[in-house]
Motif scaffolding. Structure first.
Motif, PDB file in Angstrom:
ATOM      1  N   SER A   1      13.908 -36.444 -18.467  1.00 38.14           N
ATOM      2  CA  SER A   1      13.333 -36.469 -16.876  1.00 38.14           C
ATOM      3  C   SER A   1      11.873 -36.757 -16.985  1.00 38.14           C
ATOM      4  N   ILE A   2      11.078 -36.352 -18.171  1.00 39.52           N
ATOM      5  CA  ILE A   2       9.735 -36.767 -18.061  1.00 39.52           C
ATOM      6  C   ILE A   2       9.555 -38.224 -17.923  1.00 39.52           C
ATOM      7  N   SER A   3      10.759 -39.074 -18.579  1.00 38.71           N
ATOM      8  CA  SER A   3      10.235 -40.495 -18.600  1.00 38.71           C
ATOM      9  C   SER A   3      10.338 -41.273 -17.420  1.00 38.71           C
ATOM     10  N   GLN A   4      10.672 -40.329 -16.135  1.00 37.00           N
ATOM     11  CA  GLN A   4      10.597 -40.939 -14.823  1.00 37.00           C
ATOM     12  C   GLN A   4       9.160 -41.028 -14.592  1.00 37.00           C
ATOM     13  N   LEU A   5       8.163 -40.502 -15.171  1.00 35.54           N
ATOM     14  CA  LEU A   5       6.587 -40.555 -15.225  1.00 35.54           C
ATOM     15  C   LEU A   5       6.409 -42.269 -15.480  1.00 35.54           C
ATOM     16  N   PHE A   6       7.108 -42.819 -16.484  1.00 36.06           N
ATOM     17  CA  PHE A   6       6.849 -44.135 -17.108  1.00 36.06           C
ATOM     18  C   PHE A   6       7.917 -45.082 -16.677  1.00 36.06           C
ATOM     19  N   PHE A   7       9.070 -44.865 -16.180  1.00 34.37           N
ATOM     20  CA  PHE A   7      10.037 -45.755 -15.830  1.00 34.37           C
ATOM     21  C   PHE A   7      10.519 -45.618 -14.147  1.00 34.37           C
ATOM     22  N   PRO A   8       9.940 -46.407 -13.317  1.00 27.53           N
ATOM     23  CA  PRO A   8      10.342 -46.327 -12.116  1.00 27.53           C
ATOM     24  C   PRO A   8      11.909 -46.529 -11.680  1.00 27.53           C
ATOM     25  N   ALA A   9      12.419 -47.083 -12.399  1.00 29.71           N
ATOM     26  CA  ALA A   9      13.868 -47.274 -12.114  1.00 29.71           C
ATOM     27  C   ALA A   9      14.881 -46.041 -12.260  1.00 29.71           C
ATOM     28  N   LEU A  10      14.118 -44.969 -13.173  1.00 30.35           N
ATOM     29  CA  LEU A  10      14.765 -43.991 -13.115  1.00 30.35           C
ATOM     30  C   LEU A  10      14.887 -42.594 -12.142  1.00 30.35           C
ATOM     31  N   ARG A  11      13.778 -42.869 -11.015  1.00 31.55           N
ATOM     32  CA  ARG A  11      13.302 -41.983 -10.286  1.00 31.55           C
ATOM     33  C   ARG A  11      14.527 -42.090  -9.207  1.00 31.55           C
ATOM     34  N   ARG A  12      14.782 -40.820  -8.473  1.00 37.26           N
ATOM     35  CA  ARG A  12      15.644 -40.824  -7.275  1.00 37.26           C
ATOM     36  C   ARG A  12      14.976 -39.804  -6.411  1.00 37.26           C
ATOM     37  N   LEU A  13      15.273 -40.133  -4.963  1.00 37.34           N
ATOM     38  CA  LEU A  13      14.423 -39.138  -3.845  1.00 37.34           C
ATOM     39  C   LEU A  13      15.463 -38.093  -3.692  1.00 37.34           C
ATOM     40  N   HIS A  14      14.794 -36.910  -3.666  1.00 36.73           N
ATOM     41  CA  HIS A  14      15.530 -35.686  -3.352  1.00 36.73           C
ATOM     42  C   HIS A  14      14.455 -34.722  -2.570  1.00 36.73           C
ATOM     43  N   PRO A  15      14.664 -34.022  -1.696  1.00 33.75           N
ATOM     44  CA  PRO A  15      14.147 -32.983  -0.746  1.00 33.75           C
ATOM     45  C   PRO A  15      13.103 -32.120  -1.619  1.00 33.75           C
ATOM     46  N   GLU A  16      11.825 -31.979  -1.128  1.00 39.69           N
ATOM     47  CA  GLU A  16      11.153 -30.947  -1.687  1.00 39.69           C
ATOM     48  C   GLU A  16       9.870 -30.654  -0.888  1.00 39.69           C
ATOM     49  N   PRO A  17       9.443 -29.278  -0.885  1.00 35.12           N
ATOM     50  CA  PRO A  17       8.416 -28.855  -0.048  1.00 35.12           C
ATOM     51  C   PRO A  17       7.335 -29.529  -0.556  1.00 35.12           C
ATOM     52  N   LEU A  18       6.199 -29.818   0.293  1.00 35.67           N
ATOM     53  CA  LEU A  18       5.180 -30.716  -0.067  1.00 35.67           C
ATOM     54  C   LEU A  18       3.817 -29.693   0.734  1.00 35.67           C
ATOM     55  N   ASP A  19       3.213 -29.118   0.072  1.00 36.32           N
ATOM     56  CA  ASP A  19       2.023 -28.235   0.628  1.00 36.32           C
ATOM     57  C   ASP A  19       0.775 -28.758  -0.039  1.00 36.32           C
ATOM     58  N   VAL A  20      -0.170 -28.922   0.949  1.00 37.65           N
ATOM     59  CA  VAL A  20      -1.581 -29.349   0.678  1.00 37.65           C
ATOM     60  C   VAL A  20      -2.612 -28.241   1.199  1.00 37.65           C
ATOM     61  N   SER A  21      -3.742 -27.870   0.474  1.00 41.02           N
ATOM     62  CA  SER A  21      -4.555 -26.973   1.160  1.00 41.02           C
ATOM     63  C   SER A  21      -5.911 -27.345   0.818  1.00 41.02           C
ATOM     64  N   TYR A  22      -6.759 -27.224   1.890  1.00 39.91           N
ATOM     65  CA  TYR A  22      -8.243 -27.393   1.730  1.00 39.91           C
ATOM     66  C   TYR A  22      -8.686 -26.044   1.571  1.00 39.91           C
ATOM     67  N   VAL A  23      -9.107 -25.579   0.335  1.00 39.28           N
ATOM     68  CA  VAL A  23      -9.631 -24.441  -0.091  1.00 39.28           C
ATOM     69  C   VAL A  23     -11.162 -24.622  -0.150  1.00 39.28           C
ATOM     70  N   TYR A  24     -11.763 -24.617   1.171  1.00 44.63           N
ATOM     71  CA  TYR A  24     -13.384 -25.199   0.777  1.00 44.63           C
ATOM     72  C   TYR A  24     -14.098 -24.561  -0.348  1.00 44.63           C
ATOM     73  N   PRO A  25     -14.730 -25.443  -0.967  1.00 45.13           N
ATOM     74  CA  PRO A  25     -14.684 -27.042  -0.798  1.00 45.13           C
ATOM     75  C   PRO A  25     -13.810 -27.857  -1.570  1.00 45.13           C
ATOM     76  N   HIS A  26     -12.861 -27.373  -2.004  1.00 43.13           N
ATOM     77  CA  HIS A  26     -11.911 -28.182  -2.638  1.00 43.13           C
ATOM     78  C   HIS A  26     -10.532 -28.282  -2.201  1.00 43.13           C
ATOM     79  N   TRP A  27      -9.722 -29.060  -3.110  1.00 36.19           N
ATOM     80  CA  TRP A  27      -8.387 -29.129  -2.147  1.00 36.19           C
ATOM     81  C   TRP A  27      -7.308 -29.137  -3.324  1.00 36.19           C
ATOM     82  N   VAL A  28      -6.123 -28.261  -2.912  1.00 32.03           N
ATOM     83  CA  VAL A  28      -5.080 -28.146  -4.027  1.00 32.03           C
ATOM     84  C   VAL A  28      -3.697 -28.582  -3.267  1.00 32.03           C
ATOM     85  N   SER A  29      -2.680 -29.125  -4.128  1.00 30.82           N
ATOM     86  CA  SER A  29      -1.458 -29.386  -3.321  1.00 30.82           C
ATOM     87  C   SER A  29      -0.389 -29.087  -4.583  1.00 30.82           C
TER      88      SER A  29
END
Length: 355
Positions: free
Chosen positions: A222-250
């Motif tokens: 499945s790491i090959s998804q990073l290189f071959f877009p045709a292998l990618r499939r949408l699936h639900p995931e949580p997406l968390d983004v944080s502004y931890v002043y002064p930096h950012w992490v997600s």
């Protein structure tokens, strides 16, 4: 404090919106000013919020940070060289120790004393592959945020440098606003983002989205998804983004972690390091292999997502710089912002600088 997102939202007030674009930084935090690999046996010059600073290593490999200014003629010390653990000015050869004290002048006469001039030195730490600097006048009371994944054998890193002619607030807002995935098209890692809630306090804003991810790293192939877009499939995931002043992490599900470590240069220029980590935690068989082999895999795959990450940066920087130019041309124009996370982010920026 958690905010549940209501059905309708209120736009950012023009007063807050415009004042944010001129904000300085809170110097009482650690900022990333270089990668460890950038500071070798010759000094380099960096700028953190209009402060010119020279970084150099002594003979033991320890990094030091001095004001990038020789008090003799005000030229940059970063043009010089390191001699006996001291920074030597390229112009007349004056030398300064790690405390910023003048220790030698090559043409000093026998009846002359060393000048008492001292330049400023800054607390600096080398941690997780980066040089962290504390630009304040006070003694640090906090630690650098750090990247625990940097040395962890289960994470593959990719680093992209962001250089944008824009105030740092534009970059942070871009990173906190997951609705802008529309911009990235084929490079997009997520789709259908939906902001669910916000947690905020005096030091951070955490925005919690749900999204559809294009990647799922659960099998070796499945790491090959990073290189071959045709292998990618949408699936639900949580997406968390944080502004931890002064930096950012997600984080996107359990497979991806991204940091953005900031070095604001001035009111219209920002440098940052974007670090993408791909997790190998799902591969339990890999964890039983010898440590030397796992480290070999980690090092060999460093930069595996470079094309993807650099592409995202190019597209984001173009938009951020257009925002900055639009503001400079007409600062009174009002933005109609619907993402409540950005309202919280702007308030945090203002609160931090006013401390």
């Amino acid at each position: 404090m958690q905010q549940i997102i209501p059905e309708s939202t209120t736009s950012i007030s023009p007063v807050l919106q415009n004042s944010v674009r001129k904000l300085g930084i809170n110097p009482n935090h650690w900022y990333v000013v270089a990668r460890s690999t950038e500071v070798k046996n010759k000094p380099i010059g960096i700028t953190i919020w209009t402060r010119a600073i020279a970084l150099y290593r002594d003979n033991s490999g320890k990094v030091h940070a001095l004001e990038d200014r020789c008090p003799h003629r005000q030229v940059k010390l970063s043009h010089g060289q390191v001699i006996n653990n001291q920074l030597e000015c390229a112009y007349h050869g004056w030398r300064f120790n790690s405390e910023g004290e003048c220790t030698a002048v090559p043409y000093l006469a026998a009846n002359q004393k060393l000048p008492t001039c001292t330049i400023r030195h800054y607390p600096v730490k080398e941690q997780d592959g980066f040089i962290w600097l504390f630009p304040s006048d006070i003694k640090p009371s906090v630690e650098p945020m750090g990247l625990p994944e940097w040395e962890h054998l289960n994470y593959i890193a990719t680093v992209s440098v962001i250089n944008t002619q824009a105030h740092y607030s534009y970059l942070i807002e871009n990173l906190m606003d997951m609705y802008h995935g529309h911009l990235h098209q084929d490079l997009q890692a997520w789709a259908e983002a939906s902001l669910q809630s916000i947690d905020e306090n005096q030091t951070r804003v955490d925005a919690h989205y749900t999204a559809q991810s294009y990647y799922k790293i659960d099998k070796i192939w499945s790491i090959s998804q990073l290189f071959f877009p045709a292998l990618r499939r949408l699936h639900p995931e949580p997406l968390d983004v944080s502004y931890v002043y002064p930096h950012w992490v997600s984080s996107l599900g359990n497979d991806f972690k991204i940091y953005c470590l900031l070095c604001p240069v001035n009111e219209t220029q920002t440098k940052a390091y974007l670090i993408h980590f791909t997790s190998l935690n799902a591969f339990w068989r890999l964890h039983k292999l010898p440590v030397w082999f796992r480290r070999f895999i980690k090092n060999s795959l460093f930069g595996a997502a470079q094309k993807l990450l650099d592409g995202l940066v190019i597209q984001d920087v173009k938009m951020i710089e257009e925002e900055q130019q639009a503001y400079l041309q007409n600062p009174e124009i009002r933005n109609y912002e619907l993402n409540r996370a950005l309202v919280s982010v702007q308030k945090l920026m203002k609160t931090q600088v006013e401390k």
